[in-house]
Design an enzyme around this catalytic site. Structure first.
Site, PDB file in Angstrom:
ATOM      1  N   ASN A 211       0.850  -1.193   0.000  1.00  0.00           N
ATOM      2  CA  ASN A 211       0.000   0.000   0.000  1.00  0.00           C
ATOM      3  C   ASN A 211       0.885   1.243   0.000  1.00  0.00           C
ATOM      4  O   ASN A 211       2.112   1.141  -0.047  1.00  0.00           O
ATOM      5  CB  ASN A 211      -0.955  -0.016   1.199  1.00  0.00           C
ATOM      6  CG  ASN A 211      -0.218  -0.148   2.514  1.00  0.00           C
ATOM      7  OD1 ASN A 211       0.541   0.734   2.918  1.00  0.00           O
ATOM      8  ND2 ASN A 211      -0.435  -1.267   3.208  1.00  0.00           N
ATOM      9  N   ASP A 280      -4.701  -6.374   4.956  1.00  0.00           N
ATOM     10  CA  ASP A 280      -5.842  -7.155   5.445  1.00  0.00           C
ATOM     11  C   ASP A 280      -5.895  -8.533   4.794  1.00  0.00           C
ATOM     12  O   ASP A 280      -6.474  -9.467   5.353  1.00  0.00           O
ATOM     13  CB  ASP A 280      -7.150  -6.413   5.171  1.00  0.00           C
ATOM     14  CG  ASP A 280      -7.264  -5.137   5.978  1.00  0.00           C
ATOM     15  OD1 ASP A 280      -6.843  -5.144   7.156  1.00  0.00           O
ATOM     16  OD2 ASP A 280      -7.760  -4.134   5.444  1.00  0.00           O
ATOM     17  N   LYS A 290       9.115 -16.987 -10.626  1.00  0.00           N
ATOM     18  CA  LYS A 290       8.377 -15.869 -11.189  1.00  0.00           C
ATOM     19  C   LYS A 290       7.192 -16.363 -12.013  1.00  0.00           C
ATOM     20  O   LYS A 290       7.336 -17.250 -12.858  1.00  0.00           O
ATOM     21  CB  LYS A 290       9.302 -15.023 -12.067  1.00  0.00           C
ATOM     22  CG  LYS A 290       8.596 -13.839 -12.717  1.00  0.00           C
ATOM     23  CD  LYS A 290       9.519 -13.081 -13.655  1.00  0.00           C
ATOM     24  CE  LYS A 290       8.763 -11.979 -14.387  1.00  0.00           C
ATOM     25  NZ  LYS A 290       9.616 -11.251 -15.344  1.00  0.00           N
ATOM     26  N   PHE A 325      -5.025   3.198  14.711  1.00  0.00           N
ATOM     27  CA  PHE A 325      -5.241   4.219  13.682  1.00  0.00           C
ATOM     28  C   PHE A 325      -6.293   3.715  12.699  1.00  0.00           C
ATOM     29  O   PHE A 325      -6.402   2.510  12.453  1.00  0.00           O
ATOM     30  CB  PHE A 325      -3.942   4.533  12.943  1.00  0.00           C
ATOM     31  CG  PHE A 325      -3.099   5.577  13.614  1.00  0.00           C
ATOM     32  CD1 PHE A 325      -2.939   6.830  13.043  1.00  0.00           C
ATOM     33  CD2 PHE A 325      -2.474   5.316  14.825  1.00  0.00           C
ATOM     34  CE1 PHE A 325      -2.172   7.807  13.660  1.00  0.00           C
ATOM     35  CE2 PHE A 325      -1.706   6.283  15.451  1.00  0.00           C
ATOM     36  CZ  PHE A 325      -1.557   7.537  14.861  1.00  0.00           C
ATOM     37  N   LYS A 339     -14.530   0.600  15.217  1.00  0.00           N
ATOM     38  CA  LYS A 339     -13.229  -0.048  15.395  1.00  0.00           C
ATOM     39  C   LYS A 339     -12.772   0.049  16.845  1.00  0.00           C
ATOM     40  O   LYS A 339     -12.229  -0.910  17.401  1.00  0.00           O
ATOM     41  CB  LYS A 339     -12.199   0.616  14.464  1.00  0.00           C
ATOM     42  CG  LYS A 339     -10.859  -0.081  14.403  1.00  0.00           C
ATOM     43  CD  LYS A 339      -9.976   0.549  13.311  1.00  0.00           C
ATOM     44  CE  LYS A 339      -8.676  -0.219  13.140  1.00  0.00           C
ATOM     45  NZ  LYS A 339      -7.830   0.345  12.056  1.00  0.00           N
ATOM     46  N   LYS A 343     -12.299  -3.631  18.667  1.00  0.00           N
ATOM     47  CA  LYS A 343     -10.907  -4.028  18.907  1.00  0.00           C
ATOM     48  C   LYS A 343     -10.503  -3.892  20.371  1.00  0.00           C
ATOM     49  O   LYS A 343      -9.351  -4.183  20.729  1.00  0.00           O
ATOM     50  CB  LYS A 343      -9.953  -3.188  18.046  1.00  0.00           C
ATOM     51  CG  LYS A 343     -10.336  -3.055  16.581  1.00  0.00           C
ATOM     52  CD  LYS A 343     -10.237  -4.337  15.813  1.00  0.00           C
ATOM     53  CE  LYS A 343     -10.485  -4.067  14.319  1.00  0.00           C
ATOM     54  NZ  LYS A 343     -10.420  -5.278  13.495  1.00  0.00           N
TER      55      LYS A 343
END
Length: 398
Positions: A211, A280, A290, A325, A339, A343
């Site tokens: 990301n 995730d 490859k 976060f 969240k 959590k």
């Protein structure tokens, strides 16, 4: 960060003395009040006028340079006693020996004796001089007396030798000063575990899924916590950032690596701050070779990764604080509050990728700190400033 701090630079006769002009300039830009004393030998490498122009303060070289106007404050006493921090750099073997043994025969060695502030000493000399047992004994003696030693860098030295003895960069020297005095040490004795950056999930030996996280927010948290006196472990995904001073960094690659390190270290920490952008999902299978392209389309089967925040939240002790976060693109507060509850976290720092100045890659952020009882929206600020606000909130939760 150093606004109104009184910093005394003591420059001695090493060839690296020229680097201290940059240090003085950088400190002035941080709005510090900078004073300089030099040995006579230091003036062979850089002029006193250079420092005087940069700092807008008189530079002292000899105790007997004091004028009648100086007799009220007596500079060889007042410079040391009024300083918030003293840095001796470059510190030659000569000045190290003098300070270690209480010798005061010039302006530099004299102003150290009455000082009551932190004193940083940055040795810089030939590698064999640095390794000399007498010099090392003097350095150890200074450490026992509470002086802070900045380790010299290794590399090719001006004398032509290779080894340890280089004065660190001006940026590193200034960071040492910031680390020492920029923040109140109100986290001393606390153990803080931080994660930061992206994770990389391998498809084959060449390709991976990741990301846009730069790690800047987590690194700012780790830096701020260390500057405030905490013992900090930073678990980092692959990023192009320097390790903050005073931080123990552990490098990982994948979400599974991150899970193992964070769950293993969780019981050690008083505070856990999870700012990493952990994947995730990860490929169900990683090819050993490859993957070759073909004419048709390709699909990748993905499986769910372990939820680090939920795992740690489910096992947290009563005296632990857990901060997560939440990066969202819609329904920021609603999704972040869900969240917080699911959590078992104490606080969620929420921001939106859609908000200019927030999100990945940039040096600023706009955060809303969400707890069980309230929501505090922070304005646009640097990630370091935001990190300090988060730590302030953590202290308020304790």
């Amino acid at each position: 960060m150093l606004k109104d701090k009184n910093i005394l630079l003591l420059v001695t006769g090493g060839i690296a003395a020229y680097k201290m002009a940059d240090v003085a300039s950088m400190l002035v830009k941080q709005e510090a009040d900078v004073h300089v004393c030099m040995t006579e030998n230091a003036t062979k490498f850089i002029t006193a006028e250079t420092f005087s122009v940069l700092t807008k303060n008189k530079v002292y070289i000899d105790v007997f340079d004091e004028t009648p106007d100086d007799y009220v404050n007596v500079p060889h006493i007042s410079l040391g006693t009024s300083a918030d921090l003293i840095m001796v750099a470059p510190a030659t073997a000569d000045i190290i020996g003098k300070i270690a043994n209480g010798i005061a025969d010039d302006m530099v060695s004299t102003v150290v004796l009455p000082a009551r502030c932190p004193i940083l000493i940055a040795p810089s000399m030939n590698v064999y001089m640095y390794e000399n047992k007498i010099v090392q004994d003097n350095i150890e003696k200074l450490k026992r007396f509470g002086y802070k030693i900045i380790e010299p860098a290794s590399g090719h030295l001006a004398c032509g030798y290779d080894g340890k003895g280089k004065l660190p960069t001006p940026e590193a020297l200034v960071e040492s000063i910031i680390h020492e005095i920029a923040e109140e040490k109100n986290l001393a004795g606390k153990k803080i575990l931080v994660n930061a950056g992206p994770t990389c999930e391998s498809l084959d030996p060449v390709r991976f899924i990741t990301n846009h996280s730069s790690g800047k927010m987590g690194y700012a948290v780790a830096r701020a916590a260390a500057n405030r006196g905490a013992e900090v472990i930073l678990v980092s995904g692959p990023v192009n950032l320097d390790t903050p001073l005073g931080v123990n960094r552990i490098d990982i690659t994948s979400a599974e690596d991150m899970y193992k390190e964070m769950t293993d270290k969780a019981s050690w920490a008083d505070v856990i701050i999870m700012s990493a952008a952990v994947a995730d999902y990860t490929p169900e299978h990683t090819a050993d070779e490859k993957i070759k392209k073909s004419d048709g389309d390709m699909s990748i089967a993905l499986k769910r990764t372990n939820d680090i925040l939920k795992t740690i939240g489910s096992k947290k002790s009563e005296d632990q604080i857990i901060v997560g976060f939440s990066m969202e693109t819609e329904n920021v507060l609603e999704n972040s509050r869900k969240k917080l509850e699911s959590k078992n976290a104490d606080m969620i720092c929420a921001n939106s990728l859609r908000t200019p100045g927030a999100g990945y890659q940039v040096d600023t952020n706009i955060i809303t700190m969400i707890t069980k009882d309230d929501e505090t929206e922070l304005p646009l600020m640097s990630k370091y400033e935001a990190a300090n606000r988060i730590l302030d909130k953590v202290l308020a939760l304790k």
